[in-house]
Design an enzyme around this catalytic site. Structure first.
Site, PDB file in Angstrom:
ATOM      1  N   GLU A 175     -81.270  78.710  42.170  1.00  0.00           N
ATOM      2  CA  GLU A 175     -81.840  80.042  42.435  1.00  0.00           C
ATOM      3  C   GLU A 175     -81.416  81.084  41.391  1.00  0.00           C
ATOM      4  O   GLU A 175     -80.999  82.193  41.734  1.00  0.00           O
ATOM      5  CB  GLU A 175     -81.465  80.503  43.848  1.00  0.00           C
ATOM      6  CG  GLU A 175     -82.130  79.675  44.928  1.00  0.00           C
ATOM      7  CD  GLU A 175     -81.881  80.200  46.349  1.00  0.00           C
ATOM      8  OE1 GLU A 175     -81.120  81.178  46.526  1.00  0.00           O
ATOM      9  OE2 GLU A 175     -82.450  79.620  47.287  1.00  0.00           O
ATOM     10  N   GLU A 294     -85.105  73.065  49.041  1.00  0.00           N
ATOM     11  CA  GLU A 294     -84.595  73.818  50.200  1.00  0.00           C
ATOM     12  C   GLU A 294     -85.780  74.217  51.060  1.00  0.00           C
ATOM     13  O   GLU A 294     -86.671  74.948  50.590  1.00  0.00           O
ATOM     14  CB  GLU A 294     -83.815  75.082  49.783  1.00  0.00           C
ATOM     15  CG  GLU A 294     -82.433  74.804  49.229  1.00  0.00           C
ATOM     16  CD  GLU A 294     -81.609  76.073  49.016  1.00  0.00           C
ATOM     17  OE1 GLU A 294     -81.756  77.034  49.805  1.00  0.00           O
ATOM     18  OE2 GLU A 294     -80.819  76.082  48.048  1.00  0.00           O
TER      19      GLU A 294
END
Length: 501
Positions: A175, A294
């Site tokens: 991320e 995710e």
């Protein structure tokens, strides 16, 4: 209660893709009680000689998880992998900045690889591109995968691991588009670093596969530009771009909540389009696939997490207790991933134990199955083979954010080797059962062996250590009459119809 009707035609030749088993992967981060008190609790009555909870191992094996991402997540962007190897008594305690806890480093790379073997899973290892970079990633790869005769491979051997770990899949950070991320970077900064890291890692071990960071979620202001820029830098040196997405029913609008996989479907299509645009731009013959590493429901624990005392060890963070409607959404998210099996080759439900997880434990006490455990387990067990592209006719509804939402969310997986056909189906209707008629005349001699149903009159019903109030039964009424399967799908239900020759 009335009955609505839906139909589907399933043909052997209408193929999407072979399922890459890694689509049923999961994720264990050094966060909350995922590691300490989750997979690892040396003082527990069920602990083995290495401190691993055997009750948790059995539950993970029941799901048949093929791949587990580790060690993060936000955690990895501040992690020194060297802290977690070698004699435990020499390992430092660190301030863990991503989640503001204390990391004891009692469990690290080698112990996690040991645990993954116990549950028959491969490791999807992430490298720190937040506070660190090319050198540390290269050294970790050498430590894990190089046979012997060099500094880091011999260091692994000195730690008691003669054979290399042979980890195939690696994530280039986590991320990195997020301002919350330790070492947050612009798309150009990250793309350059990820590409140079990828080049060096593939010099060490050309057999590995690499995942570049996509956007943290679809609503990021930089979404699409981020993917295009990162892939522009990394295209020829990575195999995957990542996607992350969590959902929650914050407005308590069930019809809208259960329609969210339509947004997930659009997200996947958008990222495929971006990847293929860069392919065209570069005149490349290579196709980039997707790692949806995710995905889950995450919102129940948000208020409690704001009250966590900082600098404690393994506090109960992100411990969402899932209800029945969450299980329905997870079922539809799994169906969405399967519909894109031609490009989504890796997916990781985040996470596996205690932290937004299908498995919960009590410290010193029992382990149990959350509601979302069941669709995840069913998909992993019965969704191996080739995803078919059925022709579906379904009633539709409109919700706050979506129009023309199919009441029937479905896909089919054909396992030719085992001569099995599995139909996964969610009935999204809040009031009515759905009569499903399925034409499978192409599958001659197939009989219904099981119709599993997950249903509950209370959408907010949860499971606990002492009560499995939300659990499937196999009393579904699916039958096959000369290649025409009929089945009643109860209102708001997850269904698995299994046929075998």
């Amino acid at each position: 209660m009335s009955t609505k009707k839906a139909s589907m035609i399933v043909e052997k030749d209408f193929k999407v893709s072979e399922v890459d088993k890694r689509i049923y992967g999961s994720f264990v981060e050094h966060l909350g009680r995922a590691v300490y008190g989750g997979i690892y609790e040396p003082d527990h009555p069920e602990a083995d000689e290495n401190g691993f909870r055997k009750d948790v191992i059995e539950l993970v094996k029941e799901i048949d998880v093929p791949l587990i991402r580790y060690p993060g997540g936000n955690f990895v962007s501040g992690y020194n992998w060297e802290d977690g190897v070698g004699p435990k008594e020499d390992r430092p305690r660190r301030l863990e900045l991503a989640w503001r806890t204390i990391e004891t480093n009692e469990l690290g790379t080698n112990e996690f690889v040991d645990w993954a073997k116990l549950v028959n899973a491969e490791v999807n290892m992430a490298v720190n591109l937040g506070t660190r970079g090319i050198e540390e990633a290269r050294n970790l790869l050498e430590y894990c995968n190089h046979p012997s005769g060099t500094y880091y491979s011999d260091l692994r051997i000195s730690h008691g691991y003669k054979e290399p770990h042979k980890i195939k899949t690696w994530c280039l950070g986590n991320e990195m588009d997020g301002p919350w991320q330790i070492g947050h970077k612009t798309a150009h900064e990250y793309g350059r670093l990820a590409n140079e890291t990828a080049k060096v890692m593939k010099l060490v071990d050309p057999s590995i596969e690499l995942v570049a960071c996509g956007s943290s979620h679809r609503k990021m202001p930089t979404f699409a530009d981020w993917e295009a820029t990162v892939l522009d830098h990394t295209y020829e040196n990575v195999e995957f771009i990542s996607l992350h997405q969590y959902y929650g029913n914050r407005s308590n609008d069930v019809a809208n909540y259960l329609a969210l996989p339509l947004e997930m479907d659009d997200f996947i299509k958008s990222v495929i389009s971006i990847a293929d645009y860069i392919k065209a731009k570069k005149h490349s013959k290579k196709t980039i696939n997707l790692s949806f590493d995710e995905w889950n429901v995450w919102y129940h624990s948000n208020a409690a997490d704001r009250k966590i005392e900082p600098w404690t060890i393994a506090p109960p963070q992100l411990e969402d207790i899932y209800n029945f409607e969450d299980a329905l959404l997870v079922g539809s998210m799994l169906i969405t991933l399967l519909k894109h099996a031609d490009r989504v080759k890796i997916a990781c439900m985040a996470q596996l134990v205690n932290v937004i997880a299908p498995i919960m434990t009590e410290t010193g006490g029992p382990a149990w199955k959350q509601t979302i455990f069941y669709p995840y387990m069913h998909a992993s067990k019965y969704g191996r083979g080739v995803v078919l592209n059925p022709i579906v006719s379904s009633p539709k509804y409109d919700s706050k954010d979506f129009t023309d939402v199919p009441v029937l969310d479905t896909t089919a997986v054909y396992n030719e080797e085992n001569e099995e056909l599995t139909i996964f189906a969610v009935n999204r209707d809040l009031d009515d059962r759905l009569l499903l008629e399925c034409d499978i005349r192409n599958f001659e001699g197939y009989k219904v062996v099981e119709h599993i149903v997950l249903e509950n009159d209370d959408l907010k019903q949860v499971n606990t250590a002492t009560s499995q109030a939300v659990a499937p039964h196999n009393n579904g009424d699916a039958t096959n009459d000369n290649g025409r399967v009929t089945a009643t799908l109860p209102k708001l239900s997850w269904n698995v119809i299994r046929l075998k020759k």
